[in-house]
Design an enzyme around this catalytic site. Structure first.
Site, short mmCIF file in Angstrom:
data_model
loop_
_atom_site.label_atom_id
_atom_site.label_comp_id
_atom_site.label_asym_id
_atom_site.label_seq_id
_atom_site.Cartn_x
_atom_site.Cartn_y
_atom_site.Cartn_z
N GLU A 168 0.89 -1.21 -0.05
CA GLU A 168 0.11 0.06 0.12
C GLU A 168 0.94 1.23 -0.11
O GLU A 168 0.43 2.32 -0.84
CB GLU A 168 -0.89 -0.11 1.10
CG GLU A 168 -2.00 1.33 1.31
CD GLU A 168 -3.00 1.28 2.22
OE1 GLU A 168 -4.03 1.90 2.19
OE2 GLU A 168 -2.93 0.42 3.23
N HIS A 174 -9.11 -4.98 12.37
CA HIS A 174 -9.72 -5.27 11.20
C HIS A 174 -11.23 -5.69 11.20
O HIS A 174 -11.26 -7.06 11.42
CB HIS A 174 -8.70 -6.21 10.60
CG HIS A 174 -9.06 -6.10 8.95
ND1 HIS A 174 -10.17 -5.43 8.24
CD2 HIS A 174 -8.52 -6.49 7.96
CE1 HIS A 174 -9.96 -5.53 7.14
NE2 HIS A 174 -9.05 -6.25 6.81
#
Length: 422
Positions: free
Chosen positions: A321, A347
């Site tokens: 990312e 998450h």
């Protein structure tokens, strides 16, 4: 396909149920304080599990949002969705009357549905008691019952979607809702994501692919995106729901407007079951598509003043990312504040995109960026400004929210200050 007369889309309501709080304000204040929602697993006895920690929603009372009969007939992922949706609608002040009901729909993301119900009823079967399976087992288990029950509870007779694109599901649901208003003429949409799969099978399954942190002795520091010593993500649960509304309508009724949805980008890596390509091609493509999609509103990528990263706390995802952001923004990438709120929420899988879209809208409205906690020793491959020194005041014009999922599915949303793109 974009309508020849696209509508502007406002965010007028937000609802959150997270490991940091049972509503919008408690979650937001915990984020700004840098608190962790991670602790020992209480949903089941994790004694035989490699991972014994998770980011659970604590103190939630489903009977505050559903009648007692409905509580018995719904899985927690549905209950979280209903709670967050009702709070978002109340926050928006929108009146869903008979005239509007057919012009407002629901789109929710969910990765695994009622996995806990599957496990519980499988045990009943294995004990030879198939006659004890509840007639509500199937409705409690299938993912689309989350938007279905939300529609029943709120009287939403427009389009109704369940998006099951793993960790990008919540963002994809918000993006689909955005397009439903912008391009297809719907007045409003209730959208976001929900998930509740802190179960023996789910934890064992993610352990099997070496995805989860096993920092069991120090739960609050287990989720550590971009840190050299990260060892996997921490599973969370909850829901994040937004009310999106056609801008002219929202302004006419004097609605509070958190943000404007400017663009939505999607792509597929077409590369691997769980890992992104090392060059970040799919993430780059989704970000660039979102930037292009926002262009007709007068947006340029230099307007991005904050990125809510996917930032899972897994080795390859964080590094890829970072590389993708550098490819998209070039030298300016070093000057864009980026944070992973998963460092605090864990998450939330299919709910992550809805929660993080809500956080992105709040950053624009309130001028504060939540930080990334537990970033003690930055990975040399992760060398951007991850707001590791606590929350930061910053008036930004536009925000990007990234979500990338198993199967290589990617979703990127761009939000802006409405007055900046008149």
């Amino acid at each position: 396909m974009r309508s020849p007369d696209p509508k502007r889309v406002a965010v007028t309501g937000l609802g959150l149920v997270t490991p940091l709080g049972l509503d919008l304000e408690s979650t937001w204040s915990s984020l700004l304080a840098g608190q962790s929602g991670v602790g020992p697993i209480t949903r089941f006895d994790p004694a035989g599990s490699k991972t014994k920690i998770a980011a659970e929603v604590r103190g939630f009372r489903p009977e505050d949002f559903l009648d007692k009969k409905s509580v018995r007939r719904t899985d927690p992922f549905i209950q979280f969705a209903v709670a967050a949706s009702k709070m978002a609608v109340a926050d928006s002040g929108i009146n869903i009357d008979q005239e509007l009901s057919g012009r407002i729909g629901c789109a929710l993301g969910c990765g695994l549905g009622g996995l806990g119900m599957i496990e519980a009823n499988h045990t009943i079967i294995m004990n030879g008691r198939s006659d004890r399976i509840s007639p509500f087992f199937i409705p409690m288990m299938i993912g689309n019952m989350a938007p279905g029950i939300v529609a029943i509870e709120l009287g939403l007779k427009g389009p109704n979607y369940l998006i099951a694109t793993a960790c990008a599901a919540g963002s994809h649901a918000v993006g689909l809702a955005f397009q439903s208003i912008r391009d297809h003429g719907y007045e409003a949409m209730v959208c976001g994501g929900t998930e509740s799969v802190i179960t023996p099978l789910s934890v064992a399954g993610f352990n099997a692919v070496k995805a989860l942190s096993t920092r069991n002795n120090d739960p609050r520091s287990a989720s550590r995106p971009f840190d050299l010593n990260r060892d996997g993500f921490v599973m969370g649960e909850g829901a994040g729901v937004l009310v999106l509304e056609e801008m002219t309508r929202a302004k006419a009724r004097g609605a509070k407007i958190y943000a404007e949805v400017l663009g939505f980008g999607v792509s597929c890596d077409a590369f691997h079951y769980t890992a992104p390509p090392e060059d970040g091609e799919g993430a780059v493509s989704a970000m660039e598509e979102a930037i292009k999609d926002a262009g007709p509103r007068g947006f340029i990528k230099e307007d991005i003043g904050y990125i809510n990263a996917h930032g899972t706390s897994t080795e390859i995802n964080d590094a890829v990312e970072t590389l993708a952001v550098r490819q998209v923004f070039g030298a300016r990438a070093d000057r864009i504040p980026i944070s992973s709120t998963k460092s605090m929420t864990g998450h939330l899988l299919g709910a992550a995109g809805g929660v993080e879209a809500s956080i992105s809208a709040l950053v624009l409205q309130r001028g504060v960026i939540p930080g990334t906690i537990n970033l003690d020793t930055p990975d040399p491959r992760c060398d951007l400004d991850y707001v590791a020194d606590g929350s930061r005041k910053a008036e930004v014009k536009a925000v990007m929210s990234n979500s990338f999922g198993f199967g290589g599915t990617n979703g990127v949303l761009i939000f802006g200050k409405p007055e900046a793109f008149e």
